[in-house]
Design a protein around this motif. Sequence first.
Motif, PDB file in Angstrom:
ATOM      1  N   TYR A  67      21.555 -23.841 -38.890  1.00 21.13           N
ATOM      2  CA  TYR A  67      22.338 -24.652 -37.944  1.00 21.13           C
ATOM      3  C   TYR A  67      22.408 -23.994 -36.568  1.00 21.13           C
ATOM      4  O   TYR A  67      22.631 -24.664 -35.570  1.00 21.13           O
ATOM      5  N   GLN A 123      27.601 -31.806 -36.706  1.00 23.80           N
ATOM      6  CA  GLN A 123      26.216 -31.810 -37.168  1.00 23.80           C
ATOM      7  C   GLN A 123      25.702 -33.227 -37.426  1.00 23.80           C
ATOM      8  O   GLN A 123      24.509 -33.471 -37.347  1.00 23.80           O
ATOM      9  N   ILE A 165      17.968 -31.808 -38.218  1.00 25.71           N
ATOM     10  CA  ILE A 165      17.918 -30.552 -38.968  1.00 25.71           C
ATOM     11  C   ILE A 165      16.499 -29.982 -39.034  1.00 25.71           C
ATOM     12  O   ILE A 165      16.325 -28.759 -39.044  1.00 25.71           O
TER      13      ILE A 165
END
Length: 379
Positions: free
Chosen positions: A136, A276, A319
Amino acid sequence: MDALRWGMIGGGKGSQIGALHRYAAALDGKYQLVAGAFDHREQQSIEFGESLGLGSDRAYATWQTFLEAESSRPDPVQLVTVATPNNSHFEITRAFLEAGFHVLCEKPLTMTVEEAETLASISSATQRLCAVNYGYSGYPLVREMKALIEQGKIGAVRLVVCNFAHGHHAGIENESNPRVRWRYNPKIAGVSGQFVDCGIHALHLACFVTGLEVASLSADLVSLVPDRELEDDAMVNVRFASNAIGRIWTSSVAIGRQQGLEIQVFGSEGGVQWRQEQPNQLLLTRQGQRTSIVERGDPHISSSSARSNRITVGHSEGIIEAFANIYVGIAEVIAQGIGADREALSRLHLPTVWDGLESMRAVSAAVHSSQSGGAWIEV
Ligand code: NAD
């Protein structure tokens, strides 16, 4: 530059994270998958490797045969990714580092603090890179958040709130799913369940964007699904070395939440927020002013964020690109011969063995704290 020769241990057919590594490593043309031992079952490991296009001589049955064969080739792999469940990370990573390979290990780096210390020593002694996949931290706007905080845009950091809470392990029926079950089995997962699985991402992110180190913590680790041996929910209160505080909540029983990673940092002059699930925007509020939206790829973003960015603003990245930024950083380390130079690795924003070690110290402290009724434990 020729693509780097790359190999994988774990990440076999149907695994959660294996395909993501392969997409990410392939994204910028910097790696070619040439070898692997992908599965804990020998025949499946070979078959899966061949299905990915590997020659039968490099689709290995086990990581031990992989290590032995690659060590004696004139063209061995230049990076090994370890994406097996937690209990084999230490043994495999140690063996490859000692044999002179660079390694990217999945989190958690190890099962214990002592094992993580050993890997840090080996990485330093051999000058082989030991990166840890805190993927991340590869998001462009996470790197932008770090840059904004470094530039003083929110003043002195006072409070970090970071949650990584999802609801995908809320049902008892999950216990029959082997990919879920091992996460709550101390023999495979380690001393912690959800905090090791997701909470350490949140804690790493909090430390990464603020540059702060954890001084002490108090934790409450609880298992809410009956008969689960390890916690599926954790609340961890943190005191950073600067006297700033952190609130970390992680859960796998929060039904209705999907991926659930979000971070807010509040300073003396403003605040920043990022989620996210909406990774292409970051919110910045300067005290007394309207909240502004920082878009990924906007012309004013920092250089570290800009170099992590691929396509024009308005199109989504996610991602795969974030993980790819970890792989790009590793390719730079290998090309520049940086090895295990901690300062240089930090300038590349690459999560390393030292981050993995800090995480294991926090995990150990959290478990002790929770077992002691939430006592504050120095990290
Ligand atoms: P999984 O159970 O879905 O898959 C594990 C894979 O490893 C399987 O293919 C299995 O056959 C293989 N394997 C197991 N032992 C092996 C061995 N000795 N040799 C070769 N292959 C072996 O697990 P997962 O969810 O993919 O998790 C793997 C690791 O990645 C875990 O440590 C987990 O914590 C980590 N992970 C990290 C992230 C992240 O965001 N960084 C996300 C998910 C998982």
